[in-house]
Design an enzyme around this catalytic site. Structure first.
Site, short mmCIF file in Angstrom:
data_model
loop_
_atom_site.label_atom_id
_atom_site.label_comp_id
_atom_site.label_asym_id
_atom_site.label_seq_id
_atom_site.Cartn_x
_atom_site.Cartn_y
_atom_site.Cartn_z
N GLU A 18 119.92 -39.14 38.49
CA GLU A 18 120.13 -37.67 37.76
C GLU A 18 121.71 -37.76 37.51
O GLU A 18 122.39 -37.52 36.29
CB GLU A 18 119.84 -36.44 38.30
CG GLU A 18 118.43 -36.38 38.66
CD GLU A 18 117.64 -36.38 37.49
OE1 GLU A 18 118.08 -36.02 36.36
OE2 GLU A 18 116.47 -36.60 37.60
N GLY A 50 99.83 -20.92 22.08
CA GLY A 50 100.71 -20.08 22.46
C GLY A 50 101.70 -19.57 21.30
O GLY A 50 102.40 -18.81 21.85
N THR A 51 101.33 -19.87 20.31
CA THR A 51 102.41 -19.37 19.28
C THR A 51 101.65 -18.17 18.49
O THR A 51 102.50 -17.47 17.84
CB THR A 51 102.54 -20.36 18.02
OG1 THR A 51 101.14 -20.80 17.53
CG2 THR A 51 103.62 -21.30 18.36
N GLY A 52 100.75 -17.60 19.11
CA GLY A 52 100.22 -16.33 18.72
C GLY A 52 99.35 -16.04 17.38
O GLY A 52 99.12 -15.31 16.95
N LYS A 53 98.46 -17.41 17.53
CA LYS A 53 97.52 -17.30 16.31
C LYS A 53 96.33 -16.41 16.75
O LYS A 53 95.89 -15.58 16.01
CB LYS A 53 96.86 -18.59 16.39
CG LYS A 53 97.71 -19.85 16.12
CD LYS A 53 97.11 -21.15 16.05
CE LYS A 53 96.65 -21.78 17.13
NZ LYS A 53 97.83 -21.85 18.41
N HIS A 110 122.35 -39.73 34.52
CA HIS A 110 122.14 -38.99 33.03
C HIS A 110 123.49 -38.19 32.85
O HIS A 110 123.85 -38.17 31.57
CB HIS A 110 120.83 -38.07 33.32
CG HIS A 110 119.54 -38.80 33.22
ND1 HIS A 110 119.07 -39.54 32.23
CD2 HIS A 110 118.37 -38.67 34.17
CE1 HIS A 110 117.98 -39.78 32.43
NE2 HIS A 110 117.44 -39.33 33.65
N GLY A 161 98.82 -23.98 14.36
CA GLY A 161 99.99 -24.09 15.08
C GLY A 161 99.89 -24.43 16.59
O GLY A 161 98.71 -24.39 16.86
N PRO A 162 101.05 -24.65 17.41
CA PRO A 162 100.97 -25.10 18.74
C PRO A 162 100.30 -24.10 19.54
O PRO A 162 100.29 -22.92 18.92
CB PRO A 162 102.27 -25.45 19.05
CG PRO A 162 103.10 -25.43 17.88
CD PRO A 162 102.28 -24.81 16.74
#
Ligand code: ADP
Ligand code: MG
Ligand code: ZN
Length: 667
Positions: free
Chosen positions: A438, A218-221, A441, A215-216
């Site tokens: 800006e 910071g996802t809590g692995k 946009h 997982g990416p």
């Protein structure tokens, strides 16, 4: 570390200096009575010519005192270099003399020097020995200190110090992990096994040896792995893949061996290998030479994983955010044959995570964690923790006793965009370009059917490359329809088009917009089959993207001609979107100027103000406007729609995360 080294160096230097001074003093003392300047031949001659009346010779040092007949009161000194030769040279004269003058003989005495002198003569040697020992000891100490600093967790070469989580007060349980219910379910089986291995082995069940958490960042692995150990109450032996990759050849492999030895001794236990991609990369791949040390480590890891029995009570959990670069050998049965994907949390997950991390933080009544969760799409657990922490810091700086919604909102912008840099001065011209960019946009997005409403526009620089930003309020988690993507293209191009039509110039500020827009086009054409021209065919192969560790020699699975058609189609799409954008902004040029000029004056426009400006041409209400520019806490509290998410167009830093997110959500 530097401090340590220099300290040791000075002590070594002091030792050397002392030794030199001492030994030279000793030498001086020993050889002090060399002072007699006489030549050897003169002395021998004294004996031969029968002038010596008495003498005493030290047979070990050669020190001699003598008197002559000519001067019986003066005692002379001489240091004989070679006692043996000297005795030979004088023997005859002495004997002759004594024979010739039986009643007036030479008085002589031979002695052997006492032990004191002997020790003194040995002293320099001793000193040098001591010096060597001390120096060596310092060197060894320094080396171990350096090594410990480098590897943090290691004690000496090839050893792993494992830490007990409970000792550090770091014990985690599943209660600390929020919003990963499926992942927790998958891991529950492992917990049960570790708690009572017998129950499983008696039934002949085979428990996986290795679990790979994917997982990416910071996802809590890491958190999940710790929680498994905490739930099962077993030792948690952890090491990071980057710890293995050392400059000392062979250290990585012996660490792996040591780690597994310890785990088997302590079993049931969990071996956790964080960042396994650092060591587990595809062997023999990558740019340049392969890293022998890494391969050795990886091979050792494979050997160890095969080595211990299936139900020996050791379970290896590894974590990575790059499963694509892992060596396939790692994923074979009997190794990491179970993969658990840890995704970015959904809205419910984010709410749960926010609850966990706001446990010890006082929240003002206006904070609705459900709303915060909705507005933080794409945030990971670590981002959310960071968000709450930033909010708490802001609240403290504003002298509040609780965290209110305003702090959460500002912190959220800060987490996504980086801190505001009000002190950063930029020229009026650059400011004007940013304001029109800006505004482009925002105004373009306003006239699009499938586009999210504007949340906030700002031209205050943030983070590194961000000149300004336009944020939108996301209405749903995924943007996966063709119309939504086409609208996204138009609003992304809004910045560049506005610069071109209003200021008759274009800036580099749009390069990131253009890059992302092109990527969307490419995906639409080659990945999602959304182009009429090329039809519903997928031309890109996810797994064949060029990564650092892999596949430089990748060959497209389509012809050059098709490749050219894809490029032509992308260009066509981009031109079409550009023309649409230009049409919108030319038609509503008055609005573009209004928004840009308001930005130049106030630097920031909230979603509400934007709505009002677009509809009525004026800011919502004068007093509130003042309040807004002074202290925008109020405006935030008055906002009815709380959905806030970042659609950061100009932020270089967040670019990677953004791309990842869109790839994920759109696939
Ligand atoms: P990873 O190893 O996937 O990079 P970590 O486990 O190190 O991520 O997570 C970093 C921090 O983020 C954790 O210490 C925790 O505070 C927080 N965090 C991440 N995911 C969660 C979650 N699901 N529940 C609670 N906190 C989380
Ligand atoms: Mg981690
Ligand atoms: Zn832009």
């Amino acid at each position: 570390m530097n401090n340590n080294v220099s300290k040791n160096l000075t002590s070594i230097l002091i030792c050397i200096l002392t030794a030199i001074v001492l030994s030279s003093a000793v030498f001086y003392y020993v050889n002090a009575d060399k002072s007699a300047e006489k030549k050897y031949s003169e002395i021998v001659n004294l004996f031969k010519t029968d002038q010596v009346s008495e003498f005493e010779l030290d047979l070990s040092t050669g020190a001699m005192v003598y008197k002559t007949f000519a001067n019986p009161d003066a005692q002379e000194k001489y240091n004989v270099k070679s006692v043996t030769y000297f005795l030979e040279d004088i023997r005859e004269s002495v004997n002759d003399y004594n024979e010739e003058h039986p009643d007036n003989q030479i008085v002589y005495n031979y002695k052997v020097s006492n032990s004191r002198n002997w020790i003194i003569s040995l002293l320099p040697t001793l000193l040098i020995a001591v010096l060597l020992i001390v120096g060596g000891w310092f060197m060894v100490k320094r080396m171990t200190a350096t090594m410990n600093n480098e590897t943090n967790r290691s004690i000496g070469f090839g050893k792993v110090r494992t830490k007990s989580l409970s000792e550090n007060g770091e014990t985690k349980t599943f209660a600390d992990v929020a919003g990963c219910d499926e992942e927790k379910d998958d891991l529950q089986e492992i917990v049960d096994f570790l708690k009572d291995p017998k129950k499983f082995t008696e039934l002949g069940a085979r428990i996986p040896k290795g679990v790979l958490l994917v997982g990416p960042p910071g996802t809590g692995k890491t958190l999940l792995a710790k929680a498994v150990a905490g739930e099962a109450v077993v030792p948690f032996l952890s090491i990071s893949g980057s710890d293995f990759v050392e400059m000392y050849v062979g250290v990585g492999a012996s660490r792996v061996r040591d780690l597994f030895n310890q785990a088997i001794k302590k079993s049931p236990a969990i071996v956790f290998i964080d960042e396994i991609d650092a060591v587990g990369r595809h062997r023999g791949a990558g740019a340049g030479n392969s890293n022998d040390e890494r391969e050795q480590t990886l091979n050792q890891l494979l050997v160890e994983m095969d080595g211990f029995g299936t139900n020996s009570g050791v379970i290896v959990i590894a974590a990575t955010n790059r499963p694509d670069v892992l060596d396939p050998a790692l994923l074979r049965p009997g190794r990491f044959d179970r993969q658990i994907t840890v995704n970015r949390p959904d809205a419910q997950g984010r709410e749960d995570i926010l609850k966990v991390h706001s446990r010890n933080k006082p929240l003002a009544p206006d904070v609705n964690l459900k709303e915060v969760a909705k507005s933080t799409m794409g945030f990971t657990g670590a981002d959310l923790e960071n968000l709450l922490n930033e909010a708490a810091l802001l609240a403290a700086r504003r002298h509040k006793h609780a965290i209110s919604y305003a702090e959460i909102q500002d912190a959220s912008t800060k987490v996504v965009m980086g801190a505001e840099k009000k002190s950063h001065k930029y020229s009026e011209r650059a400011k004007k370009l940013t304001a029109y960019h800006e505004a482009g946009h925002a105004v373009a997005s306003y006239y699009l059917e499938h586009h999210d409403p504007v949340q906030e526009i700002s031209i205050i620089p943030r983070g590194l490359g961000a000149g300004g930003y336009t944020m939108y309020q996301p209405q749903e988690e995924n943007y996966d329809s063709k119309n939504e993507m086409l609208d996204l293209l138009v609003s992304m191009l809004g910045g560049r088009v506005a610069e071109a039509i209003s200021l008759d110039d274009i800036s580099t500020g749009a390069s990131n917009d253009l890059q992302r827009a092109s990527q969307i086009c490419r995906d639409m054409v080659s990945k999602y089959g959304m182009s009429d021209e090329l039809g519903p065919v997928v031309y890109s192969d996810e797994n064949n993207e060029v990564f650092l560790g892999r596949d430089y020699g990748h060959v497209n699975n389509y012809s050059e001609a098709t490749s050219a058609r894809i490029d032509a189609e992308i260009e066509k799409m981009m031109r079409h979107a550009y023309n649409m954008t230009e049409k919108i902004l030319r038609e509503h040029n008055d609005k573009l100027i209004l928004i840009a000029e308001t930005l130049l004056k106030n630097e920031k426009i909230s979603g509400e103000e934007f709505e009002s400006l677009m509809k009525t041409g004026a800011l919502p209400n004068k007093e509130e406007n003042n309040a807004v520019s002074e202290n925008k806490d109020d405006s935030a509290e008055n906002e009815t729609t709380d959905n806030t998410d970042a659609e950061n167009n100009d932020n270089e830093i967040n670019n990677g995360a953004e791309n990842e997110e869109s790839e994920e959500s759109e696939s």
